[in-house]
Design an enzyme around this catalytic site. Structure first.
Site, PDB file in Angstrom:
ATOM      1  N   ASP A   1       0.814  -1.067   0.214  1.00  0.00           N
ATOM      2  CA  ASP A   1      -0.083   0.078   0.070  1.00  0.00           C
ATOM      3  C   ASP A   1       0.969   1.061   0.041  1.00  0.00           C
ATOM      4  OD1 ASP A   1      -3.164   0.817   1.868  1.00  0.00           O
ATOM      5  OD2 ASP A   1      -2.110   1.740   0.124  1.00  0.00           O
TER       6      ASP A   1
HETATM    7  C1  GLC Z   1      -4.203   4.656  -0.129  1.00  0.00           C
HETATM    8  C2  GLC Z   1      -5.018   3.419   0.185  1.00  0.00           C
HETATM    9  C3  GLC Z   1      -5.151   2.317  -0.864  1.00  0.00           C
HETATM   10  C4  GLC Z   1      -4.999   3.317  -2.113  1.00  0.00           C
HETATM   11  C5  GLC Z   1      -3.548   3.740  -2.242  1.00  0.00           C
HETATM   12  C6  GLC Z   1      -3.189   4.616  -3.374  1.00  0.00           C
HETATM   13  O1  GLC Z   1      -3.767   4.791   1.110  1.00  0.00           O
HETATM   14  O2  GLC Z   1      -5.165   2.794   1.270  1.00  0.00           O
HETATM   15  O3  GLC Z   1      -6.261   1.656  -1.183  1.00  0.00           O
HETATM   16  O4  GLC Z   1      -4.936   2.206  -3.274  1.00  0.00           O
HETATM   17  O5  GLC Z   1      -3.305   4.650  -1.009  1.00  0.00           O
HETATM   18  O6  GLC Z   1      -4.021   5.871  -3.475  1.00  0.00           O
END
Ligand code: GLC
Length: 740
Positions: free
Chosen positions: A262
């Site tokens: 993430d």
């Molecule tokens: C965010 C989210 C994830 C998302 C990623 C990119 O913090 O947790 O679901 O796809 O970052 O934006």
């Protein structure tokens, strides 16, 4: 002659080189060989480059070899607008407005795998057209607490429903040559302290509740990517967690795709090398400062990793394995010359969004047949509530979108009612007048000068002589109201909505409450309101889908994918805990003491407390009658199965769809089990008077529980009950058989 000979021999000498396409580019060769050939041609620096980001949402290809870079994009409900190279803020493009599809709670509420397939295909086409190679979604984290800010992005409380609905979505997206990245693996079930919550959960609960949807995504959906979650499990961050990523995901499930962190979920180079991470994105550097030549070089899997290899501290086996997986992702996407071309903002996509919305809306209550609203002959319809006009596609976190269009509930109702009906609007309450996310603005001016009391008085005044009053409220994806990184602080509706609803109910007995949310809300006025509709964040076609159902053009057929508790104190995560909404800078241990008793698995065992509305609940404008379920045998061999059949009849006056649900209960087991668990469902469309036989085949897998000591699924001999139901609290028939 001599010259001719020389020229011919030169051409012949060159021929093999000219004709010989390098294996990694030769589409006639098996992908495995092409991967090895590409790997063999890459330098150490090129290998290190492809396993971490080079911009906010992209990772490098191998420019020297003509292997394209990978572009990822949020999100699960639509394709995020282009952002700046290193920023979350908008790039200011004018060709990136999209179709916002309904939030995944709405998709789950359709209980229709065809809708999931249509959804995935359509979303994948939009991603493909935008030249994105990986959609960062869908999310399938289980709905454990109604306070979780991101429940609207997920598919509810039941692992079987989530598993069945996520598989066609994945296949649909990936049919475009675009990868899904199923998230957030694993145990990311609330947002408070999401980066520093260490989840403590027993194996049985992990395997029976929190893993099945991910397992189905891998083994049946064939997802090409998985996203690690921010939280910790067994004191290790889930973006590099040997147990979840190496032992379970790869070891037990055979996952052959890439594990993506993430954004900012990577915290340690050695763990990232050895404990299962393949692609590092979004580490807290903005690419502009800090670190080495540029911040992306200072990523955990960048220069620090390169240094460890050069110093001999680590070998290149792990690196080669990561690069093989990234190359496999490339051959599934950017290296596939035959990928479809995609499409964007097509009428087909709007039609899909509208249809999924109409199939997902849940009719919770309809006393006295107040619904459907007679939009052809009513004289005056009053619409009240900020959610009737507020854009909902902006906000909520990373799933926020820039849409080409969004039909509001008021617009949809006005359009459907037409000229002959007076549709009056009253604000009713003021919620969140802002309308911006990452530089995308709604352009709405929701400013309001009247006091709360005045707003109510004005709405009540208009309600007195209205033929219908439609209150459109709920949550709105602003902070703490169904939003990433901020859980809700209570079960109740915000902004004083309860008071508005009570006031309207007092003056008009044809009041319809349309609740727009991705979470359950409490309804202290439930007995005063004759008609209640659960309308999700439906996206671009929200107003059309809501008007379709309210007017009766579409007969509602959605069923709740999660329980609506009457009170937060009735929810096991809050009874046994642990759930804490208290922000902390330190690691916070949260033990899932509720165990497997999530949602209806808990409410089924309660004698005193009943939910407001149960998992699987949803009414129709017609009625359905169930015959007695019939078994093909009452003794099941261990490697056999039983088939249960039931005749369902539409006993009403109009066509409708019904979701026939099949639950299994184990009469006697060596470990405690819920009363019943969902193990099958089928959505059928019936004309008035039409009957259909629905059958379910039950095998030992459907009877098994996870035995943590043996670390395997076990079906114990003995009696089992099969419940045929229209909802988890509306059993229409039960049969019993014995497993030998
Ligand atoms: C965010 C989210 C994830 C998302 C990623 C990119 O913090 O947790 O679901 O796809 O970052 O934006």
């Amino acid at each position: 002659m001599k010259y001719v000979y020389i020229i011919v021999s030169l051409v012949l000498a060159a021929a093999p080189a000219m004709a010989q396409t390098p294996v990694y580019l030769d589409e006639t060769r098996p992908v495995g060989e092409r991967i090895e050939d590409a790997l063999g041609r890459m330098t150490l620096e090129e290998k290190i480059a492809v396993i971490h980001a080079r911009s906010k949402f992209s990772s490098p290809g191998v420019a020297r070899l003509g292997i394209p870079e990978i572009w990822t994009t949020d999100g699960p409900h639509g394709i995020r607008p282009e952002v700046l190279w290193d920023e979350w803020d908008q790039a200011g493009w004018t060709n990136d407005s999209c179709v916002a599809f309904p939030a995944l709670t709405c998709l789950a509420a359709t209980w229709d795998e065809e809708m999931a397939a249509l959804y995935g295909k359509s979303l994948g086409e939009e991603a493909r057209y935008r030249k994105k190679d990986m959609v960062l979604g869908p999310g399938v984290n289980i709905y454990r607490t109604p306070l979780n800010g991101r429940n609207f992005e997920y598919m509810g409380e039941d692992p079987y429903l989530s598993a069945r609905m996520v598989v066609p979505y994945i296949r649909g997206v990936q049919s475009n040559g675009v990868a899904t990245c199923v998230k957030h693996f694993a145990l990311n079930n609330h947002e408070t302290n999401r980066h520093n919550t260490n989840v403590i959960v027993d194996d049985r609960t992990l395997y029976e509740i929190y893993l099945p949807a991910f397992k189905a995504a891998v083994q049946e959906g064939g997802t090409w990517a998985i996203m690690g979650s921010y939280n910790l499990y067994k004191d290790r961050h889930c973006c590099h967690n040997a147990h979840t990523l190496n032992d379970i995901l790869r070891g037990e499930w055979g996952f052959d795709g890439v594990v993506v962190s993430d954004w900012g979920g990577t915290h340690d180079t050695d763990q990232a090398i050895h404990d299962g991470l393949d692609m590092e994105f979004g580490s807290w550097t903005d690419g502009l400062k800090g670190g080495y030549r540029n911040a992306y070089d200072s990523y955990y899997l960048a220069y620090p990793y390169l240094e460890r290899i050069r110093s001999g501290e680590v070998g290149t086996e792990e690196l080669d394995e990561k690069v093989r997986r990234v190359l496999r992702l490339m051959y599934r996407t950017v290296m596939d010359r035959n990928r479809p071309l995609g499409s964007m903002c097509s009428e087909a996509h709007y039609a899909a969004a509208r249809r999924i919305g109409g199939e997902g809306i849940v009719l919770l209550k309809n006393d006295g047949g107040v619904l459907p609203v007679d939009m052809d002959h009513a004289r005056k319809i009053l619409v009240v509530g900020e959610n009737a006009v507020k854009m909902m596609t902006v906000g909520g976190g990373s799933s926020s979108l820039k849409v080409q269009r969004e039909i509001s509930p008021l617009e949809g109702i006005r359009e459907r009612a037409g000229e002959g009906v007076s549709v009056v609007y009253e604000r009713g309450y003021v919620g969140d007048v802002t309308g911006e996310y990452n530089g995308v603005t709604t352009g709405q001016d929701l400013s309001e000068s009247r006091s709360a009391d005045q707003l109510i008085a004005d709405a009540v005044e208009q309600a007195r002589d209205a033929d219908y009053v439609i209150f459109v409220g709920g949550l709105n994806k602003s902070a703490h109201q169904d939003c990433e990184d901020s859980d809700r602080v209570s079960l109740g509706l915000p902004y004083g909505q309860d008071k508005v609803i009570e006031a309207l109910a007092a003056v008009n007995d044809r009041l319809v409450v349309v609740n727009i949310s991705g979470n359950a809300v409490s309804m202290p006025w439930v007995s005063d309101v004759p008609a209640i509709v659960q309308a999700w964040y439906i996206g671009s076609e929200a107003g059309h889908a809501i008007a379709d159902v309210l007017s009766g053009d579409v007969n509602p057929s959605g069923k709740l994918p999660f329980t609506f508790p009457a009170r937060l104190e009735d929810v096991p995560a809050h009874i046994f805990g642990e759930y804490t909404g208290v922000p902390s800078r330190d690691t916070v241990d949260i033990e899932y003491k509720d165990g497997i008793y999530v949602g209806y698995r808990w409410t089924d065992l309660q004698k005193k407390t009943r939910p407001l509305f149960a998992f699987g609940h949803g009414l129709s404008y017609t009625t359905f009658e169930y015959g007695e379920p019939v078994l093909d045998k009452t003794l099941m061999s261990r490697d056999g199965s039983v088939t249960v059949s039931v005749v369902v009849t539409n006993t009403g006056t109009r066509e409708g769809q019904e979701v026939v649900q099949m639950y299994v209960g184990d009469r006697k087991s060596s470990l405690p089990r819920p009363l019943k668990e969902l193990k099958g469902f089928e959505k059928i469309r019936l004309a008035p008077g039409e009957s259909r036989t629905v059958s379910f085949t039950v095998g030992t897998d459907d009877l098994s529980f996870f035995d943590p000591d043996r670390h395997e699924w076990v079906a114990e001999p003995g009696k089992f009950d099969i419940y045929i139901a229209a909802a988890s609290d509306d059993v229409r028939g039960k049969v019993t058989f014995e497993l030998e």
